[in-house]
Scaffold this motif. Structure first.
Motif, PDB file in Angstrom:
ATOM      1  N   UNK A  81      -7.872 -54.541  13.279  1.00 43.57           N
ATOM      2  CA  UNK A  81      -9.294 -54.571  13.640  1.00 43.57           C
ATOM      3  C   UNK A  81      -9.996 -53.502  12.814  1.00 43.57           C
ATOM      4  N   UNK A  82     -10.841 -53.926  11.865  1.00 44.80           N
ATOM      5  CA  UNK A  82     -11.606 -52.991  11.050  1.00 44.80           C
ATOM      6  C   UNK A  82     -13.060 -53.005  11.521  1.00 44.80           C
ATOM      7  N   UNK A  83     -13.901 -52.225  10.855  1.00 48.83           N
ATOM      8  CA  UNK A  83     -15.299 -52.174  11.260  1.00 48.83           C
ATOM      9  C   UNK A  83     -16.032 -53.484  10.976  1.00 48.83           C
ATOM     10  N   UNK A  84     -15.568 -54.251   9.989  1.00 39.58           N
ATOM     11  CA  UNK A  84     -16.284 -55.462   9.600  1.00 39.58           C
ATOM     12  C   UNK A  84     -15.543 -56.746   9.947  1.00 39.58           C
ATOM     13  N   UNK A  85     -14.207 -56.719   9.918  1.00 43.33           N
ATOM     14  CA  UNK A  85     -13.437 -57.942  10.127  1.00 43.33           C
ATOM     15  C   UNK A  85     -12.253 -57.693  11.059  1.00 43.33           C
ATOM     16  N   UNK A  86     -11.819 -58.773  11.718  1.00 48.16           N
ATOM     17  CA  UNK A  86     -10.588 -58.762  12.508  1.00 48.16           C
ATOM     18  C   UNK A  86      -9.613 -59.737  11.854  1.00 48.16           C
ATOM     19  N   UNK A  87      -8.392 -59.283  11.635  1.00 51.95           N
ATOM     20  CA  UNK A  87      -7.382 -60.113  10.983  1.00 51.95           C
ATOM     21  C   UNK A  87      -6.398 -60.637  12.024  1.00 51.95           C
ATOM     22  N   UNK A  88      -6.068 -61.928  11.915  1.00 55.51           N
ATOM     23  CA  UNK A  88      -5.108 -62.572  12.820  1.00 55.51           C
ATOM     24  C   UNK A  88      -4.002 -63.226  12.005  1.00 55.51           C
ATOM     25  N   UNK A  89      -2.858 -63.376  12.640  1.00 57.77           N
ATOM     26  CA  UNK A  89      -1.735 -64.076  12.028  1.00 57.77           C
ATOM     27  C   UNK A  89      -1.367 -65.243  12.933  1.00 57.77           C
ATOM     28  N   UNK A  90      -1.423 -66.470  12.389  1.00 58.20           N
ATOM     29  CA  UNK A  90      -1.120 -67.650  13.191  1.00 58.20           C
ATOM     30  C   UNK A  90       0.384 -67.769  13.409  1.00 58.20           C
TER      31      UNK A  90
END
Length: 266
Positions: A136-145
């Motif tokens: 979780x960054x200030x601009x984007x959230x990264x997910x792994x399927x």
């Protein structure tokens, strides 16, 4: 000529003095800002905030203080304040319009980090995508399927979407549906399902497993089987319940519903 040189000397002396004062004020102000931001960062109140949000907040305070310092320095040098304010307002509007999407994501990121609707390692679904949150960054959230694809979602979108957090609670319920022939006795089928679920170690007796008729057609009956488990065991229990119930129904001679050719073609 002498009068011109006198005026020139007076102007150089006046502006030179202002410049020296402005430089002194700038470095003193810079020193005070550094001290103040360090004390703010070490304060108990801000230490309760998540690391990334804390860094962003301290940086914002630091930038705001430097803007105030530069306004003071420029005013000392004799530049009209009205011109400075107009320039700052114009720059602010231009930057705001150019970075509208980025600012929305930044605001969303700060809200996520402060209020924590989900956290890293949670399995979430939002905005039509789902996966394990890896960053979780200030601009984007990264997910792994589950099939190992990385999804990057803008935080502004997440803050305006309904977020389903599948791992927020300690336990979850597995819901499965089975079909049998219309001629079967419902109570018999239900007991077979309950016994099958009772044989699964990861399905507790409290909350109690559930198996009942939940619908049907002219040729079949629909049964719903529900069993609770720890969230970490969800998929193990899902497949164990499927296999155990299918095997138990087959061993008891429970007939499957008749499927017509027309139904298959559909």
């Amino acid at each position: 000529m002498e009068d011109y040189l006198s005026k020139l000397l007076f102007s150089v002396t006046e502006y030179g003095a202002k410049l020296v004062i402005a430089v002194v004020v700038f470095f003193v102000g810079k020193f005070l800002i550094n001290k103040l931001t360090k004390r703010i960062e070490a304060g108990k109140a801000i230490q309760k905030i998540d690391g990334t949000a804390r860094t962003a907040m301290v940086s914002f305070i630091r930038i705001a203080l430097f803007v105030v310092l530069l306004v003071i320095v420029v005013s000392i040098m004799g530049i009209p304040m009205a011109s400075i304010i107009a320039l700052l307002a114009s720059a602010g509007v231009t930057i705001g319009l150019a970075l509208q999407g980025a600012l929305s994501n930044l605001a969303g990121g700060i809200m996520i980090l402060v209020f924590k609707p989900f956290k890293v390692d949670d399995y979430v679904e939002a905005n039509g995508v789902q996966g394990v949150v890896t960053d979780i960054t200030l601009f984007y959230t990264k997910m792994l399927t589950l099939d190992n694809k990385r999804i990057t979602v803008p935080n502004g979108t997440l803050m305006n979407a309904n977020v389903i957090d599948y791992t927020a609670e300690d336990i979850r319920r597995v819901d499965l549906t089975f079909l049998t022939a219309k001629s079967e006795a419902p109570e018999k089928v239900q007991n077979i399902m309950l016994q099958a679920m009772a044989s699964i170690e990861k399905v507790p007796s409290d909350p109690e497993p559930f198996a009942r008729v939940s619908g049907g057609t002219a040729e079949s009956m629909e049964f719903t089987a529900r069993g609770w488990c720890k969230t970490a065991d969800y998929w193990d229990v899902y497949f164990d319940m499927t296999q155990k119930i299918v095997e138990a129904l087959g061993a008891a001679g429970i007939e499957a519903p008749v499927v017509r050719i027309a139904e298959i073609k559909k």
